[in-house]
Design a protein around this motif. Structure first.
Motif, PDB file in Angstrom:
ATOM      1  N   ASP B 135    -125.405  53.036 -20.083  1.00 43.92           N
ATOM      2  CA  ASP B 135    -126.097  52.195 -19.046  1.00 43.92           C
ATOM      3  C   ASP B 135    -127.425  52.068 -19.321  1.00 43.92           C
ATOM      4  N   ARG B 136    -128.252  53.260 -19.535  1.00 46.29           N
ATOM      5  CA  ARG B 136    -129.640  53.280 -19.985  1.00 46.29           C
ATOM      6  C   ARG B 136    -129.873  52.493 -21.124  1.00 46.29           C
ATOM      7  N   ASP B 137    -129.007  52.553 -22.097  1.00 48.37           N
ATOM      8  CA  ASP B 137    -129.189  51.524 -23.414  1.00 48.37           C
ATOM      9  C   ASP B 137    -129.198  50.056 -23.278  1.00 48.37           C
ATOM     10  N   LYS B 138    -128.764  49.736 -22.030  1.00 50.49           N
ATOM     11  CA  LYS B 138    -128.677  48.235 -21.607  1.00 50.49           C
ATOM     12  C   LYS B 138    -130.211  47.765 -21.135  1.00 50.49           C
ATOM     13  N   LEU B 139    -131.016  48.706 -21.029  1.00 52.20           N
ATOM     14  CA  LEU B 139    -132.536  48.326 -20.503  1.00 52.20           C
ATOM     15  C   LEU B 139    -133.294  48.029 -21.563  1.00 52.20           C
ATOM     16  N   ASP B 140    -132.953  48.687 -22.720  1.00 55.07           N
ATOM     17  CA  ASP B 140    -133.814  48.495 -23.760  1.00 55.07           C
ATOM     18  C   ASP B 140    -133.836  47.214 -24.378  1.00 55.07           C
TER      19      ASP B 140
END
Lengths: 126, 245
Positions: B135-140
């Motif tokens: 989920d964090r990767d989606k904000l990159d």
């Protein structure tokens, strides 16, 4: 409020090919609405009147280079709008990647396709 | 020698903007454009421009460099120079306050509109709201925006409708919160963007991607928002038709 200038000098602003394609697609859409469609409807109205009208229109069409060029111009606008429009739809469906490279490549392919189709149409009409 | 053409406008003395040419010895080192401006400012202290961090983080010195928006502090003169000439103009589409300084009110108003903060009404945990690495990767590629306005001011749709079209910078931020697994207001955020202007004025011309000094892709974020709006509409239609059936 006092006057504040805005810097929108289109001659001084660089636009990528995809931008020029998109802007010209809109311009061609406006031309279709105000010129190509009315002209087509007008010609259809003349030739659908009766057989004699049909024949006399095509006699005029075959003899007048101006009329043929004008009709060709209208067809080219329509073709351009359709080809550039298909690219836009492919982009909307995410079938063309949303990257600068993919966008510029698809814009170039669109231009090449249009030039080829335009040449074939010109040979056919003229 | 190089010619630096600078857009000049002083509201106290000038009725209309004009271009002033400064001829300057080409620096031996490949310095950044901001340094060149600083040298010119020593010659003519009336030249105005914004600058702060001088390393591409604050986003203050966004300007139109030879027709393409960019940050002066991270653009080397070797990259900007064309035929021994550099043309510096303010960011297009925004009202000019003085020389290269523009009024960013409209730009920030759009940013304000998308509610650029995390919204979650559930009880916060003792320490922090957790997120999976996926989920964090989606904000990159979303959170890195520095709000320099290079993208929005290179967008013709933003020039014509700066009050109605949200613009690529704010839409990138809108998607940053829509994509955040910790935010619970996704439906409301999408609803706020569903009018004909906010998102749909984007026709994907890619100017925003072309100019972004942080190499971000607002066009992709806008595409994702459009797809989410469409699938939401589809769901609504299914619910309505089920209700009628």
């Amino acid at each position: 409020m006092s006057f504040k200038p805005v810097n929108i000098n289109l001659f001084k602003i660089q636009l990528p090919l995809s931008a020029l394609l998109s802007i010209s697609h809109r311009v061609s859409g406006i031309m279709i609405f105000f010129m190509v469609l009315p002209v087509s409807a007008f010609i259809l109205n003349i030739i659908a009147e009766n057989e004699a009208a049909f024949i006399s229109f095509f006699e005029l069409y075959n003899s007048s280079t101006f009329l043929r060029t004008f009709v060709l111009f209208n067809i080219l606008i329509f073709e351009y709008h359709v080809i550039a429009g298909i690219r836009h739809m492919l982009m909307d469906f995410h079938l063309i990647a949303e990257t600068l490279t993919a966008s510029n490549t698809s814009a170039k392919i669109t231009m090449v396709l249009f030039v080829m189709i335009a040449l074939l149409t010109t040979l056919w009409v003229i | 020698m190089i010619d630096v053409n600078i857009y000049r406008y002083n509201p106290e003395t000038d009725k209309f903007p004009y271009t002033q040419t400064y001829t300057i010895k080409k620096p031996e080192k490949d310095i950044m454009l901001l340094e060149l401006l600083n040298i010119l400012k020593e010659q003519d202290s009336s030249i105005s421009y914004r600058r702060s961090c001088r390393e591409g983080v604050c986003g203050s010195d966004g300007m139109n460099i030879n027709g393409k928006n960019g940050l002066a502090c991270i653009t080397p003169i070797s990259q900007a120079i064309k035929k021994n000439k550099i043309e510096l103009r303010p960011l297009p589409g925004l009202p000019v306050i003085r020389d290269l300084v523009v009024d960013m009110t409209e730009f920030y108003a759009q940013y304000d509109k998308i509610k650029p903060f995390l919204q979650n009404e559930t009880q916060p945990p003792a320490q922090e709201r957790l997120q999976s690495p996926a989920d964090r990767d989606k904000l990159d590629g979303l959170y890195e925006c520095i709000l320099c306005a290079c993208c929005s001011t290179s967008c013709p749709s933003f020039w014509w409708n700066p009050d109605k079209f949200v613009g690529p910078a704010a839409l990138l931020q809108a998607y940053r919160f829509i994509a955040d697994s910790r935010d619970t207001k996704t439906a409301e955020r999408l609803e706020g963007l569903s009018d004909p202007f906010s998102v749909y004025r984007c026709h994907g011309i890619m100017n925003c991607v072309n100019v972004c000094p942080k190499d971000l892709n607002p066009n992709h974020a806008i595409g994702e928002i459009k797809s989410m709006l469409l699938s939401n509409k589809k769901k609504e239609n299914i619910i309505v038709s089920d209700g009628l059936g």
